[in-house]
Write a protein that holds these residues in place. Sequence first.
Motif, PDB file in Angstrom:
ATOM      1  N   GLY A 297       0.811  -1.217   0.000  1.00  0.00           N
ATOM      2  CA  GLY A 297       0.000   0.000   0.000  1.00  0.00           C
ATOM      3  C   GLY A 297       0.838   1.258   0.000  1.00  0.00           C
ATOM      4  O   GLY A 297       0.297   2.343   0.036  1.00  0.00           O
ATOM      5  N   GLY A 298       2.148   1.114  -0.035  1.00  0.00           N
ATOM      6  CA  GLY A 298       2.992   2.289  -0.216  1.00  0.00           C
ATOM      7  C   GLY A 298       3.902   2.600   0.959  1.00  0.00           C
ATOM      8  O   GLY A 298       3.655   2.192   2.089  1.00  0.00           O
ATOM      9  N   VAL A 299       4.970   3.342   0.651  1.00  0.00           N
ATOM     10  CA  VAL A 299       5.934   3.740   1.676  1.00  0.00           C
ATOM     11  C   VAL A 299       6.428   5.151   1.348  1.00  0.00           C
ATOM     12  O   VAL A 299       6.472   5.546   0.182  1.00  0.00           O
TER      13      VAL A 299
ATOM     14  N   GLU B 270      20.448  -5.499   8.128  1.00  0.00           N
ATOM     15  CA  GLU B 270      20.397  -4.578   7.007  1.00  0.00           C
ATOM     16  C   GLU B 270      19.046  -4.731   6.332  1.00  0.00           C
ATOM     17  O   GLU B 270      18.502  -5.826   6.249  1.00  0.00           O
ATOM     18  N   TYR B 271      18.519  -3.627   5.863  1.00  0.00           N
ATOM     19  CA  TYR B 271      17.179  -3.644   5.302  1.00  0.00           C
ATOM     20  C   TYR B 271      17.179  -3.335   3.807  1.00  0.00           C
ATOM     21  O   TYR B 271      17.875  -2.437   3.355  1.00  0.00           O
ATOM     22  N   ILE B 272      16.406  -4.120   3.099  1.00  0.00           N
ATOM     23  CA  ILE B 272      16.092  -3.815   1.703  1.00  0.00           C
ATOM     24  C   ILE B 272      14.600  -3.493   1.720  1.00  0.00           C
ATOM     25  O   ILE B 272      13.830  -4.163   2.417  1.00  0.00           O
ATOM     26  N   ILE B 273      14.210  -2.473   0.985  1.00  0.00           N
ATOM     27  CA  ILE B 273      12.830  -2.019   1.072  1.00  0.00           C
ATOM     28  C   ILE B 273      12.116  -2.279  -0.241  1.00  0.00           C
ATOM     29  O   ILE B 273      12.651  -2.019  -1.318  1.00  0.00           O
ATOM     30  N   ALA B 274      10.904  -2.810  -0.120  1.00  0.00           N
ATOM     31  CA  ALA B 274      10.093  -3.016  -1.318  1.00  0.00           C
ATOM     32  C   ALA B 274       8.703  -2.473  -1.042  1.00  0.00           C
ATOM     33  O   ALA B 274       8.267  -2.443   0.113  1.00  0.00           O
ATOM     34  N   THR B 275       8.018  -2.045  -2.070  1.00  0.00           N
ATOM     35  CA  THR B 275       6.687  -1.484  -1.865  1.00  0.00           C
ATOM     36  C   THR B 275       5.865  -1.554  -3.138  1.00  0.00           C
ATOM     37  O   THR B 275       6.393  -1.782  -4.225  1.00  0.00           O
ATOM     38  N   THR B 276       4.560  -1.375  -2.955  1.00  0.00           N
ATOM     39  CA  THR B 276       3.701  -1.300  -4.123  1.00  0.00           C
ATOM     40  C   THR B 276       3.831   0.068  -4.784  1.00  0.00           C
ATOM     41  O   THR B 276       3.671   0.204  -5.989  1.00  0.00           O
ATOM     42  N   LYS B 277       4.140   1.110  -3.968  1.00  0.00           N
ATOM     43  CA  LYS B 277       4.216   2.457  -4.541  1.00  0.00           C
ATOM     44  C   LYS B 277       4.989   3.368  -3.591  1.00  0.00           C
ATOM     45  O   LYS B 277       4.808   3.305  -2.381  1.00  0.00           O
ATOM     46  N   LEU B 278       5.831   4.213  -4.145  1.00  0.00           N
ATOM     47  CA  LEU B 278       6.477   5.247  -3.351  1.00  0.00           C
ATOM     48  C   LEU B 278       5.491   6.402  -3.232  1.00  0.00           C
ATOM     49  O   LEU B 278       4.983   6.872  -4.250  1.00  0.00           O
ATOM     50  N   LEU B 279       5.203   6.826  -2.014  1.00  0.00           N
ATOM     51  CA  LEU B 279       4.152   7.836  -1.882  1.00  0.00           C
ATOM     52  C   LEU B 279       4.485   8.869  -0.812  1.00  0.00           C
ATOM     53  O   LEU B 279       5.425   8.723  -0.041  1.00  0.00           O
ATOM     54  N   ASN B 280       3.692   9.943  -0.799  1.00  0.00           N
ATOM     55  CA  ASN B 280       3.681  10.871   0.318  1.00  0.00           C
ATOM     56  C   ASN B 280       2.220  11.163   0.632  1.00  0.00           C
ATOM     57  O   ASN B 280       1.320  10.702  -0.086  1.00  0.00           O
TER      58      ASN B 280
END
Lengths: 600, 777
Positions: free
Chosen positions: A551-553, A573-583
């Motif tokens: 749902g976004g990050v 260590e973190y790898i980030i994945a998302t459905t959408k980059l948002l604000n």
Amino acid sequence: MAAHLSYGRVNLNILREAARKELREFLDKCAGSKAIVWDEYLTGPFGLIAQYSLLKEHEVEKMFTLKSGRLPSADVKNIIFFVRPRLELMDIIAENVFSEDKMHSPRDFHILFVPRRSMLCEQRLKEQGVLASFINIDEYILDLIPYDGDLLSMEYESAFRECYLENDQTSLYHTAKGLMTLQALYGTIPQIYGKGECARHVANMMLRMKREFAGSQNQILPVFDTLLLLDRNVDLLTPLATQLTYEGLIDEIYGITNGYVKLPPEKFAQKKQGEASKDLPTEPKKLQLNSAEELYAEIRDKNFNAVGAALSKKAKIISAAFEERHNAKTVGEIKQFVSQLPHMQAARSSLANHTSIAELIKDITTSEAFFDNLTVEQEFMTGVDTDKVNTYIEDCVAQKDPLIKILRLVSMQSVCNNGLKQKVLDYYKREILQTYGYEHILTLNNLEKAGLLKLQSSSRNNYPTIRKTLKLWMEDANEQNPNDISYVYSGYAPLSVRLTQVLARPGWRSIEEVLKMLPGPHFEERQQLPAGLHKKRQQGENRTTLVFFLGGVSYAEIAALRFLSQMEDSGMEYIIATTKLLNGTTWIKSLMDRPESQSS
Amino acid sequence: MAFITANWNPLGEAFYRKTELYEMCWNLRDGLRDCLVAAAPYGGPIALLREPVRRSPSSRPQLEIYSASGVAIASFPWKSGPVVQLGWTVSDELLCIQEDGSVLIYDLFGSFKRHFSMGQEVMQSQVLEAKVFHSPYGTGVAIVTASSRFTLATNIDDLKLRRLPEVPGNTWSAGEPTCWVVLTQDRQTKVLMSNGPELYILDTTSCTAVVPPGLGPQAGSIVHMSVSFSYKYLALFTDTGHMWTGSSHLQVNTKKTTPPKQMVWCRRPKSQQPSVVLMWDRLLMVAGVTLTPDPRFPLEDPCVLIGELDGVRIISSANQELLQEVPLVCQEIFKIASMAPGALLLEAHREYQAASFGKCFLTDFSPEAFVSTCRELRVLNAVRERGVGLPLTHTQLVYRQFYPLAIEVCRYLKIPDYQGVSRVLKHWASCKVQQKDLSDEAIARAVCVKVGDSPGVSYSHIAAKAYECGRPELAIKLLDFEARSGEQVPLLLKMKRSQLALSKAVESGDTDLVYTVVTYLKSEMNRGDFFMTLRNQPVALSLYRQFCKLQEQETLKDLYNQDDDHQELANYYVTASYREKRLESRLSLLQTAVDEYNKAKNEFSAKATEEEMRLLRFQRKLDDEKGAGLLGLSLQATMEALLALGLHKQAEQLYRDFRVPDKRFWWLKLKSLAEKEEWEELEKFSKSKKSPIGYLAFVEVCMKSNNKPEAKKYVSKVTPEQRVKAHLAVGDLEGAADAAIERKSDSELAAVLARCPASDRQLLDRLNRAAAAAAKK
């Protein structure tokens, strides 16, 4: 070209290369010269996978934007449609194919569906009577697109809306498929954690898909130790708050799309000495933003208040480096200096760009309006007067500030108060309808359905408990040399990232009570690894977690996770994945309904 | 071993040898005379139809199927129409092409599978001649009718009949082709035909005359032609006994004026030279580049030639032989006085029995090739065993139903399971489900036990086979074993188990699949049943709603109605109202929305929508009366417009009627008056009652209109908390300083200090002192 993708803990360039290979294979299937007709939405994401040069190497001579009517003439053998599987696009394609002059230019048609072919769409093409005109109908499985060395996004804009308003889980199916592709390349992820309904659904699909491919065991040594699936609706608060990191502010103010930002050109005018800057450029300045740019990688995740210092420090280093030329005496020294020159010049222009951007942002962040807005946000987040009608919001409505700003603030108040009293909620809603128009009743209904606006039920407000247990508010956030993730919002520590942090240490068992207050189930699953693939960990070797935001990050959340990766004692260590980059703005926008636009 | 070269016959540079493969097991009373014979390539089975032309109804011809070694596999009397041609498909199915153009398909064991027709017009004019051919697309059939028209199907499994154009009128009286072959080239299938001396290429659209280079008219009419196994080479035989094979120097005079019974290419991949085998009644001849001395072999029995990839099989009633070019490596080993490594090695082996150890000393030589060659040789030996009869690849093995042997072979050759054993199991299971004597239960159990969860075996595929054989119950049982729910859906739909298909599609999570089932159900069911079905599947229902939102607004309404979803219905009507151009229809839609909101107990929305209707009516009234152009504006914008037009009374009316909060109205009026620079009005307004928005707003708004004197009027009315700000706003530093000092607030003092110019020492000192004092506290 995409070297920055391979610098991180996990080489995401493998994913990009796999995607490129598949693209090349498809293009070669259509032998001869070709023209691509683009679904415009896809060009941005595709740009991250392949530049025009790759297409050109495979005989792509022309590119068009998909629109109804007749296709532009092009002396090519193949016409390839690159489209998302959407019915309205099928109708346009059918129109294109029909109006093709069959006598004069017999061109071969092909369709490439991104990210997946759809029987529904093919059925539509069949009904339109053009299905047989296509020689190749294929799918290009592009779910997760590498955006940076530690960041993957599906750029699926409507994912949140579809999941929470429309009960349409298509995006989750694509997510699960994308995670399967990722596992095929980077090994089975042994541990899966999740919180939220959607997370549960994705995990279930992944486990099911794994069973379906029971025969072919993945023999790759796992790169990821853990996958954490988080629903956006577990943490509705964070994206509503104004991001205060450099990158976050750029996104809040100018909007970053597919890794690019468009900025007002005035500050970037090339000022030559003695020349009045009379012809200012009118085209917006377009800049690519990623970790390939050394300076940007350094400052993107800093609190904006620490950016100035970082920039001036950098300026000193660069001018010192240029001064070195005076010390260069021998031919060898001069040669060495010259060899470093391109790098130094790039650094200098990068510095100039970011100084300009920082100036633009500073004009805004030092304004009274920005300050007032931030003050109210922080009051809400710390629980001050969240149960009353807020004067600032009232004033903003009276001044007819942008509706999205109002919706962000009211939603934030509602979330921080675990819902608003009937009287308060109705007051805000009336204010909005009377000022901005009654058509927004649909949007308000949507926000209520998504849980952003809520009527306070009889149960007590549990936000303070959550805030205290998870330490969401840190009084003494250090913006310059942060020691906690709360620096990204100058005091507020994003809930989603706190959950991630606690999971790594000491574990979710310590916060069972809070987890129960947040929506949706939390769970843990294990995936069996074939014998021999169990990692033998070196002493002190970090573990790697893939955090998937369904749902976004926001960029500030990403910054907070990067901060955790860099913390010496985090061991993760973190790898980030998302459905959408948002604000907050793009997010609220995706939930709005505008009936008047349908009438046009 | 010394006589290994005894049956080698030289032809030009190469040698040809004829070796016996089998003494045939069959016992044919009349030999191959008066028979239609077809043998499948790659050492495949042989089909015989005895006396196909005898049409007396009392004696039916007998169709017999044998393995390559002559072991009987099936035999039955032919009850259908007269057969013109027999042929085998790539998957060992027997094609029987009848005179009326229908083609009957049998499996290897003689059971009938299906039939198709080569077209209506063929039925009338009858098939004159037919050929079965193979291409990358599968097995094809080509026929020519008595009226000299060609029809062909490139792939019988995906039947598309193509009728080729007519051959243009020519001098030849009969018009029918003397001989013809099928060529496949560049993804196209063509027919090459001769009509006396002329040669034509026919494809789907055209008929082109061609002249083979170097074949002059003196060579005579073409009476026989042959195309090589790979479709790369062509041989033509003329009535003067000349044979043409591609280029002029390959023109050979056979000195035979009768056309051969059969003419077949004999070459192997990487062949040294092309050559053609010609057969007459009692003679077999290999013809190549040079004529002398051409190998000739006398024949005792009538024979049939079968072209293979690497030679020619010669089948007679007594035995089966393979005629092939001797491979170069063999030549090098056995040629007289050869010094090739192989020859030396053989010599050494003979002398010392040690050559097989020799390979140990070849350090750079990977043993893999040696090992795999040995392995393959053993397998080929095993399958050449008389009982099995010669197949060469494991696929062929599987089709002959030697399952255990096939599995053994797969394991022995170390073929990955999903390519080898799984395929064998799949084939086995597909046959198993056709066994009529076993119960559904027994078969399902047997299949499950054997197949288990072998990778790559699709239960839905097996189930589809069961359904094809008319066993739907068994199919359902088998589908239950299918792990991939997505795979189950198409078959379930085919079997009309639509409810089950829908729930499987939902289970798979693949929304496109759900859509597919939903669209299918929509066309299959009546509306009521369709809606009821969806109701039981919430995921499918919401997807269908999504679809309707984009495509079928009306259906959307029906769906909400069915579910009594008044909230969504109301939203639907609100949306619809915005599409209406006419105010009356808009209002009536909004009224419906109000009713629905009320039913949904959404009091707020109902009231808000009523308000909207009231506003619309009001706007229209004023538009009619004053031409104000208000329709469609928000309430706030309407009041704004009214104030701008000077219609204060109407604005006030809206303010009261719509219970607009004082604050917002004050802001509105304040701004509007300042904009119109009605300063007196503004002052009156400020005194009308205590301002709900305070007086700093008045100061700031006046300043925004650049009216400092007016702004100053309101500074004194500002509350103490905001007074510093007010003084600063009008640029009165002294006043700001006084107020700040009085309030002893450090932040306010700092704000004034920041604005204080360095030149004003006196004021600076005063402020600093006060700031210091405030800090002390």
